[in-house]
Enzyme design. Structure first.
Site, PDB file in Angstrom:
ATOM      1  N   GLU A 193       0.837  -1.219   0.000  1.00 43.96           N
ATOM      2  CA  GLU A 193       0.000   0.000   0.000  1.00 43.96           C
ATOM      3  C   GLU A 193       0.865   1.259   0.000  1.00 43.96           C
ATOM      4  O   GLU A 193       0.780   2.100   0.905  1.00 43.96           O
ATOM      5  CB  GLU A 193      -0.937   0.003   1.209  1.00 43.96           C
ATOM      6  CG  GLU A 193      -1.951  -1.127   1.157  1.00 43.96           C
ATOM      7  CD  GLU A 193      -2.981  -1.098   2.285  1.00 43.96           C
ATOM      8  OE1 GLU A 193      -2.681  -0.586   3.364  1.00 43.96           O
ATOM      9  OE2 GLU A 193      -4.080  -1.588   2.097  1.00 43.96           O
ATOM     10  N   GLU A 239      -5.524  -8.177  -1.220  1.00 41.97           N
ATOM     11  CA  GLU A 239      -6.187  -8.022   0.085  1.00 41.97           C
ATOM     12  C   GLU A 239      -7.636  -7.668  -0.153  1.00 41.97           C
ATOM     13  O   GLU A 239      -7.946  -6.777  -0.945  1.00 41.97           O
ATOM     14  CB  GLU A 239      -5.568  -6.878   0.908  1.00 41.97           C
ATOM     15  CG  GLU A 239      -4.248  -7.180   1.530  1.00 41.97           C
ATOM     16  CD  GLU A 239      -3.791  -6.077   2.487  1.00 41.97           C
ATOM     17  OE1 GLU A 239      -4.635  -5.470   3.179  1.00 41.97           O
ATOM     18  OE2 GLU A 239      -2.579  -5.834   2.531  1.00 41.97           O
TER      19      GLU A 239
HETATM   20  C1  BGP Z   1      -4.319  -2.956   5.007  1.00 44.58           C
HETATM   21  C2  BGP Z   1      -2.974  -3.494   5.426  1.00 44.58           C
HETATM   22  C3  BGP Z   1      -3.007  -4.765   6.171  1.00 44.58           C
HETATM   23  C4  BGP Z   1      -4.250  -5.046   6.942  1.00 44.58           C
HETATM   24  C5  BGP Z   1      -5.529  -4.525   6.337  1.00 44.58           C
HETATM   25  C6  BGP Z   1      -6.721  -4.489   7.257  1.00 44.58           C
HETATM   26  O1  BGP Z   1      -4.266  -1.574   5.050  1.00 44.58           O
HETATM   27  O2  BGP Z   1      -2.155  -3.698   4.300  1.00 44.58           O
HETATM   28  O3  BGP Z   1      -1.814  -4.888   6.882  1.00 44.58           O
HETATM   29  O4  BGP Z   1      -4.123  -4.956   8.268  1.00 44.58           O
HETATM   30  O5  BGP Z   1      -5.400  -3.252   5.799  1.00 44.58           O
HETATM   31  O6  BGP Z   1      -6.624  -3.393   8.116  1.00 44.58           O
HETATM   32  P1  BGP Z   1      -6.798  -3.508   9.683  1.00 44.58           P
HETATM   33  O7  BGP Z   1      -5.852  -4.554  10.124  1.00 44.58           O
HETATM   34  O8  BGP Z   1      -6.471  -2.180  10.214  1.00 44.58           O
HETATM   35  O9  BGP Z   1      -8.213  -3.903   9.897  1.00 44.58           O
END
Ligand code: BGP
Length: 473
Positions: free
Chosen positions: A174, A367
């Site tokens: 990201e 993701e």
């Molecule tokens: C993205 C990241 C991840 C992951 C996901 C979910 O931004 O790449 O590392 O964690 O989001 O976010 P969160 O864990 O804050 O719910």
């Protein structure tokens, strides 16, 4: 349900994780500290001076010791690919050494061994929110050009060691999130409210050059590897048909699209240069940087997708709601998760079409998922979670992926985020669960760390086995 699949036969179904959110063993195997060791509450509070015991990531889900068992569970679901990241500070504990830590390298050899044993293709993120802390404390992270060289050295070690066994690589997780979370994403120690725009955009430039250098190194050291960029995708819809709202939404989307534009086209787009000028940002960009960016563009574009937002030019209506690292204006047509992230499956089809139309590069959804509170229950003597809400979320998003493929978009694969419960990035909670596999660990650090298959585990296994035919349309 239809009986023919819109997904290609070689579609890479799988799941995604990041080292700092699963491994634990934060000070084992010669590992140095990373920024995550001073971020016990994620991005919700300022960093701590040093490691603190309340940091769930110190143990996380103990993947460091349980990787074989976990990868076997992924194999049971039929994963074709597993996305994990390499913890930079396991390989270079400080970040600026010249020699890597062999024990760290050996750990990932073992992880890759397990993947190979089960016919699972590794998908490796080189840097996922885990800059070595020393680089943050001593160099102010990516603000400093010195990090370009340290990262290149690290990437070269990885390609030399694993390049023959790992085909798919992502340079920075990201990358656009540096704009919103400078410490987590850019290892930048200067607090966000004191950070100048010039330093922030210089850090981004330095990462982009480092990404190009890694791509160049991969071509030399791992000729069969494919290198992808990774952007946080979040479409911004105009809140109304007012042209000023449409322009505002385009401007917001471009803060994300710029990163794909640079990675794919190898140069800064005009709208991005204008925005830098308008903000009074003066960057150091050398001729060599320009050549590197131009000559080392990516093979594919990967992205995360959780939600969309709305955007408006009307300041009185511009109330920013919650969201993945960056929030946006609330869209009155959408429901939200328990954490306030607005759920929009069609947005995924929109993003896939938009990216394909724009870049004509294969796309990889690396993701996507629903963070939700789960309740462990006993059914037929076995502990499980009846997570119909997660199944509905994933089903509806995957249906839209199928639609995009039918639209003609080239989609390489889909790795659902947090295929096993892990520590959340933004809030550092265990209770924000994404997995198909429940991990018995609570926000206060208690729990056995035992693993249990949720209902979604069996559902996803069916989706993969049927290559998407079992999805409910
Ligand atoms: C993205 C990241 C991840 C992951 C996901 C979910 O931004 O790449 O590392 O964690 O989001 O976010 P969160 O864990 O804050 O719910």
């Amino acid at each position: 349900m239809t009986d023919s699949s819109s997904f290609p036969a070689d579609f890479l179904w799988g799941g995604a994780t990041a080292a700092n959110q699963i491994e634990g063993a934060y000070n084992e195997g010669g590992k140095g500290l990373s920024i995550q060791d001073v971020m016990p509450q994620g991005i919700t509070t300022p960093r701590t001076e040093g490691p603190t015991d309340d940091n769930l990531k110190q143990v996380a889900i103990d993947f460091y010791h349980r990787y074989a068992e976990d990868i076997a569970l992924f194999a049971e679901m039929g994963f074709k690919t597993f996305r994990f990241s390499i913890a930079w500070s396991r390989i270079f504990p400080l970040g600026d050494e010249t020699q890597p830590n062999e024990e760290g390298l050996a750990f990932y050899d073992r992880v890759i061994d397990e993947c190979e044993k089960h016919g699972i293709e590794p998908l490796v993120t080189i840097s996922h929110y885990e800059t070595p802390l020393h680089l943050t404390d001593t160099y102010d992270g990516w603000v400093n050009r010195a990090l370009i060289g340290f990262y290149e050295r690290y990437a070269r070690v990885l390609f030399s060691r694993y390049g023959a066994r790992v085909k798919y690589w992502l340079t920075f997780n990201e990358i656009n999130s540096v704009l919103h979370a400078p410490l987590m994403s850019g290892g930048i120690n200067t607090p966000q409210n004191e950070l100048s725009k010039t330093d922030l955009y210089q850090a981004i430039h330095n990462e982009l050059v480092a990404s190009a250098l890694a791509t160049k190194a991969a071509r030399e050291l791992a000729p069969n590897a494919q290198i992808g960029c990774m952007v946080l995708a979040m479409p911004a819809y105009p809140l109304s048909p007012d042209p000023d709202d449409v322009m505002a939404s385009l401007t917001t989307e471009r803060t994300n699209l710029a990163f794909g534009d640079i990675h794919v086209r190898g140069e800064y787009p005009g709208y991005y240069l204008r925005s830098l000028r308008d903000q009074g940002v003066d960057l150091v960009i050398t001729d060599e940087d320009r050549t590197l960016l131009k000559e080392n563009t990516v093979d594919f574009v990967s992205f995360s997708y959780y939600m969309s937002v709305a955007e408006t030019a009307d300041k009185t209506k511009r109330v920013i709601g919650k969201g993945n690292i960056m929030g946006g204006v609330h869209n009155p047509t959408l429901e939200a998760s328990e954490w306030g992230w607005q759920i929009d499956p069609v947005g995924l089809r929109i993003v896939l079409n938009q990216f394909w139309d724009r870049w004509q590069k294969p796309l990889f959804i690396v993701e996507n998922g629903l963070g939700a509170k789960d309740e462990l229950v006993t059914v037929d003597g076995r502990q499980t979670v009846i997570d119909d809400y997660r199944i509905a979320y994933l089903n509806d998003h995957l249906v839209q992926v199928g639609e995009a493929i039918t639209d003609g978009v080239d989609v390489m694969g889909y790795t659902s985020w947090g295929c096993i419960d892990l520590v959340s990035a933004s809030t550092a909670q265990m209770s924000k669960r994404y997995g198909f596999i429940y991990v018995d660990r609570n926000d206060d650090g208690t729990g056995t760390l035992d693993r249990y298959k949720k209902k979604s585990f069996h559902w996803y296994a069916d989706v993969i086995a049927s290559n998407g035919v079992s999805l409910t349309r």
